[in-house]
Design an enzyme around this catalytic site. Sequence first.
Site, mmCIF file in Angstrom:
data_model
loop_
_atom_site.group_PDB
_atom_site.id
_atom_site.type_symbol
_atom_site.label_atom_id
_atom_site.label_comp_id
_atom_site.label_asym_id
_atom_site.label_seq_id
_atom_site.Cartn_x
_atom_site.Cartn_y
_atom_site.Cartn_z
ATOM 1 N N CYS A 145 0.806 -1.223 0.000
ATOM 2 C CA CYS A 145 0.000 0.000 0.000
ATOM 3 C C CYS A 145 0.840 1.275 0.000
ATOM 4 O O CYS A 145 0.307 2.378 -0.070
ATOM 5 C CB CYS A 145 -0.947 -0.020 1.176
ATOM 6 S SG CYS A 145 -1.862 -1.563 1.233
ATOM 7 N N HIS B 249 -2.762 8.025 6.235
ATOM 8 C CA HIS B 249 -3.001 6.731 5.604
ATOM 9 C C HIS B 249 -4.422 6.283 5.980
ATOM 10 O O HIS B 249 -5.183 5.890 5.124
ATOM 11 C CB HIS B 249 -1.945 5.731 6.061
ATOM 12 C CG HIS B 249 -2.003 4.422 5.352
ATOM 13 N ND1 HIS B 249 -1.977 4.334 3.979
ATOM 14 C CD2 HIS B 249 -2.121 3.134 5.806
ATOM 15 C CE1 HIS B 249 -2.059 3.050 3.626
ATOM 16 N NE2 HIS B 249 -2.152 2.314 4.712
ATOM 17 N N HIS C 20 -9.894 1.998 0.082
ATOM 18 C CA HIS C 20 -8.449 1.828 0.066
ATOM 19 C C HIS C 20 -8.057 1.283 -1.310
ATOM 20 O O HIS C 20 -8.427 0.166 -1.662
ATOM 21 C CB HIS C 20 -8.022 0.884 1.179
ATOM 22 C CG HIS C 20 -6.533 0.823 1.354
ATOM 23 N ND1 HIS C 20 -5.653 1.499 0.533
ATOM 24 C CD2 HIS C 20 -5.767 0.175 2.277
ATOM 25 C CE1 HIS C 20 -4.421 1.249 0.930
ATOM 26 N NE2 HIS C 20 -4.459 0.452 1.980
#
Lengths: 85, 392, 203
Positions: free
Chosen positions: B154, B287, B322
């Site tokens: 990620c 994040h 996400h």
Amino acid sequence: MDNLKEELKKHLITQLNLEDKTPADIMDEAPLFGDNGLGLDSIDALELIVLLDKHYHIKLTNPEEGKSVFYSINTMAEYIEKNKK
Amino acid sequence: MKVFVTGIGVVSAIGLTVEENFRSLLNKKSGITECKFPDDQKSIYTGRIAKSNSELKQLLSITDGYYSRTSLLGIIAAEQAMGNNFHNKKLLTAFISSTSVGGMDETEKYYRQVLKNLPVDFNLTRTHDSGNTSENIAAYLKFSGYINTLSTACSSAANAIMLAARMIAQGKMDRVLVGGTDPITDFTIKGFQSLMIYDNEWCKPFDHNRNGLNLGEGAGFLLLEGDRSIKISGNEPICSLTGWHNAADAYHQTASSPDGKGATIAMKNALNKAGLETKEISYINAHGTGTKNNDLSESIAIKNVFGNVIPPFSSTKAFTGHTLAAAGAIEAVYSVLAIKNQVHLSGLNYNDPLEETLMRPVTEPTQAVTKHVMSNSFGFGGNNSSLIFSRI
Amino acid sequence: MKISGCCRIHQNKVLVNGKKYFASDNSQHDELSMQLYRFLKTEYPKFYKMDLLSKMGFLATEIICQTTSAISKFADDEIALLFANSHSCSESDERFNHSFKVEKSPSPAQFVYTLPNILLGELAIRNKWYGENLFTLLPAFSAEYFSSQAGIFVPQKAKALLCGWVNLFPVTDVFVFFAESNSETAQEILDSKEIEHWYNNIK
């Protein structure tokens, strides 16, 4: 119950790749997680949920619940006995 | 040498263009919806882009060849970021992309054919390789020369941006088109569900009752240029990229450390690199995946770095879901937009602060002086990166 | 920069700094990795849980740590990890796919390893390294790649690099080396010819 515990230990070793362990190394009452016990971690906990479903058809949906269920072989065996279908 | 941002492109669940994305962010319009996947009984929340692969191909006038959704989304965002900056023999240009699943979406089609004993189309699997994703985007935009693909979960796109910045800062490249792309796949949904960090409702980043993430899909790209490139291209910089750092958390394969060590190191060193004090950061695009573990660990890391004076922060993943490898680039684009429009972006679905840190994210988009924006991206493997964008 | 230690695993042979270190009677990945693990006498139960990619990278790094004293000179955030291969984590991808498509229960433990950079996470966890780390996918081994990336990494925070090429297909093809900065000058070169030399030295 003793058979179940023995069986659980074997499942644990295969499912979690504990290749350096034998069932005799795993004490019934010893904690499975943390540095003092078998040293299992959060991914192992998830694998144990898969294990419960696969072998005993018990679905644990809340990982938080896992903490008490997976404390030791004893607690796991008790939980399975209680919830087995 | 300075690193300027002169072009941005983004496609996500909240829009097919930069403008659409920004409008959704300002109007607090989430792109995450409830839908059902063919193989599943239950519906789930995902940030999907409401265009099929054939619609995307039509949009791009692609008539033949094998393209993963990953490539198609990447092409859209990369083309926007590149704008009219076509090829220039005087400039050394690199193309760096990133992805975590590559052409997994096409491989899944192939896999279904195999399992159902249908005739199989082996060519589908040719797109599987992550590099194929980049090669296809690069070919569409007629790039040759330096082409690279990063895959660090990620944080992939953030690391790609960091690599691009270094190449420019060291004079190895004049300009770099850089970003990341990932589609939604069965593979990743099942994966995050198996880790029990997939929220069955809307994800709630930085909320006390958060229960996991929602996956999204999309791509983000940025055109970064050095001084020499700007002189030749004549492009007007939107902002500059002043700080970056990557650090290992060295704690666990998927979980972030309770003390947020890797994230703390990444943020501190990015500040050092930019030569900034903590109080100079105007806004943090966190994040903030919405998992119990990430949001707590990240909050603690932010406290470690900023002490009691915590800048306004939020996670835009509540809008997009996400987007894995693309997240770092999509959020870099949002950080650039925050500076360009002097606004602190908000999150969504927030009610109560984490009891451990009592930190409250931005809940309404707020017009405010925005000089320096920090963008965090943390990946599995404990791969943590922080970028800082600055007003010129 | 100079290369102060390297480990090469090719098919069933392991060489350290060009010298034979270990040979297995079996070049199957599983067997080779287990034999080598036992040979190293390392006690690290997490090893058994790793996927093959991580296992191979882990073993080569363990060997470097055991045989390259220079590595201990560096602080925990001064060693950057720069790894690459050509097939990412396809072996784990297949296993995970199998777990949910065929066995109908997606395995979290297998999903974890469906990212190539988990290998770097494993190395960082094992050695408590907090430096930066990057995993790249390349069409084939390229000494030039490591040399050019070193030039980009080192002028930053890193003072030393652990570089690795960990490929499992068609045969085990692993090369991990430790390179350190040998001066304070900013423009240092990691010679691609030297990398090439050690990579090709498999006799």
